[in-house]
Design a protein around this motif. Structure first.
Motif, PDB file in Angstrom:
ATOM      1  N   ALA A 239       5.984  23.551  39.239  1.00 29.13           N
ATOM      2  CA  ALA A 239       6.506  23.283  37.897  1.00 29.13           C
ATOM      3  C   ALA A 239       6.283  21.822  37.487  1.00 29.13           C
ATOM      4  CB  ALA A 239       7.992  23.609  37.837  1.00 29.13           C
ATOM      5  N   ARG A 240       6.399  20.907  38.433  1.00 25.45           N
ATOM      6  CA  ARG A 240       6.309  19.484  38.116  1.00 25.45           C
ATOM      7  C   ARG A 240       4.901  19.078  37.675  1.00 25.45           C
ATOM      8  NH1 ARG A 240       9.469  16.382  42.383  1.00 25.45           N
ATOM      9  NH2 ARG A 240      11.165  17.475  41.364  1.00 25.45           N
TER      10      ARG A 240
ATOM     11  N   ARG B 104       9.716  21.571  31.102  1.00 26.18           N
ATOM     12  CA  ARG B 104       9.644  21.251  32.529  1.00 26.18           C
ATOM     13  C   ARG B 104      10.981  20.700  33.031  1.00 26.18           C
ATOM     14  NH1 ARG B 104       5.387  18.061  32.439  1.00 26.18           N
ATOM     15  NH2 ARG B 104       3.989  19.793  32.856  1.00 26.18           N
TER      16      ARG B 104
ATOM     17  N   GLU C 164      13.447  22.655  35.770  1.00 29.14           N
ATOM     18  CA  GLU C 164      13.868  22.082  37.052  1.00 29.14           C
ATOM     19  C   GLU C 164      15.381  22.169  37.218  1.00 29.14           C
ATOM     20  OE1 GLU C 164      12.190  18.261  37.938  1.00 29.14           O
ATOM     21  OE2 GLU C 164      10.139  19.006  37.752  1.00 29.14           O
ATOM     22  N   ARG C 165      16.116  22.010  36.121  1.00 30.85           N
ATOM     23  CA  ARG C 165      17.584  22.145  36.186  1.00 30.85           C
ATOM     24  C   ARG C 165      17.987  23.595  36.426  1.00 30.85           C
ATOM     25  NH1 ARG C 165      18.212  18.699  31.854  1.00 30.85           N
ATOM     26  NH2 ARG C 165      18.387  20.480  30.482  1.00 30.85           N
TER      27      ARG C 165
ATOM     28  N   LEU D 213      14.038  25.290  43.740  1.00 27.47           N
ATOM     29  CA  LEU D 213      13.120  24.179  43.550  1.00 27.47           C
ATOM     30  C   LEU D 213      13.072  23.327  44.808  1.00 27.47           C
ATOM     31  CD1 LEU D 213      11.474  22.844  41.139  1.00 27.47           C
ATOM     32  CD2 LEU D 213      13.380  21.265  41.008  1.00 27.47           C
TER      33      LEU D 213
ATOM     34  N   GLY E 237       8.906  19.702  43.643  1.00 28.41           N
ATOM     35  CA  GLY E 237       8.865  20.292  42.303  1.00 28.41           C
ATOM     36  C   GLY E 237       8.216  21.657  42.269  1.00 28.41           C
TER      37      GLY E 237
ATOM     38  N   ILE F  69       8.615  25.689  42.581  1.00 31.35           N
ATOM     39  CA  ILE F  69       9.606  26.761  42.516  1.00 31.35           C
ATOM     40  C   ILE F  69       9.156  27.871  43.461  1.00 31.35           C
ATOM     41  CG2 ILE F  69      10.637  28.535  41.048  1.00 31.35           C
ATOM     42  CD1 ILE F  69      10.377  26.594  38.714  1.00 31.35           C
TER      43      ILE F  69
END
Length: 139
Positions: free
Chosen positions: A43-44, A54, A58-59, A65, A69, A71
Motif C-alpha cells: 500500500a505504501r 493511502r 494504512e489506518r 499492515l 507498509g 497489507i
C-alpha cells in the motif's frame, strides 16, 4: 485492472498471492493441500492510490499492515484455492473502497438559546409533576 470505485482501480501485478496450508474442516486433505490464500499488497508504494487514500488505508488496515507498509490478508474460509483467492481480493477491494470514501466534515454546533430554554422548561415541568406525586407528610 481490479476496479475498486468508479474512479479508482489497482493493477493486478501490484498484488501477490501465495497459497498456504489452512486448518479447519477437510480431513486428511488439510494436511496435503495448500488451499488458504495469502494476499500481499504494498500500500505504501502503490502508484494506483492517491496520498489521502493511502493514509486512510494504512489506518484502516490496522494489524494487517506490516512495518514496511504491506497489507497481508489471509483467506481460509473456503476449501478451494480459487474461492479463497477471490475472497482475499474482495476483502482488499472492500478495504480500499472504505479508505477511498472521504468522511463528511462535521461542523460542530451549539444548541440555540431557545433550545436551552425549552430544555430547562421541560425539566422544571417534569420536576413539578414529580413533586405533586410525592406523599404528603403532615408536620
Amino acid at each position: 485492472m481490479i476496479p475498486v470505485t468508479d474512479r479508482l482501480a489497482i493493477e493486478e501485478d501490484e498484488i501477490s498471492i501465495s497459497f498456504i496450508r489452512a486448518g479447519g474442516p477437510g480431513g486428511q486433505n488439510v494436511n496435503k493441500v495448500s488451499s488458504a490464500a495469502q494476499l500481499r499488497f504494498d500500500a505504501r508504494h502503490s502508484p494506483s492510490l492517491p496520498e489521502r487514500v493511502r493514509a486512510r488505508l494504512e489506518r484502516i488496515a490496522g494489524t494487517k499492515l506490516t512495518k514496511d507498509g504491506v497489507i497481508v490478508i489471509t483467506a481460509n474460509r473456503f476449501r478451494t484455492q480459487e474461492a479463497n483467492k477471490r475472497d482475499a481480493v474482495e476483502r482488499l477491494v472492500e478495504m480500499i473502497a472504505e479508505a477511498a470514501h472521504q468522511p463528511k466534515f462535521r461542523v460542530p454546533t451549539k444548541p440555540s438559546k431557545a433550545a436551552k430554554a425549552k430544555r430547562v422548561e421541560e425539566k422544571v415541568k417534569r420536576g413539578t409533576v414529580k413533586k405533586l406525586r410525592r406523599a404528603r407528610t403532615d408536620d
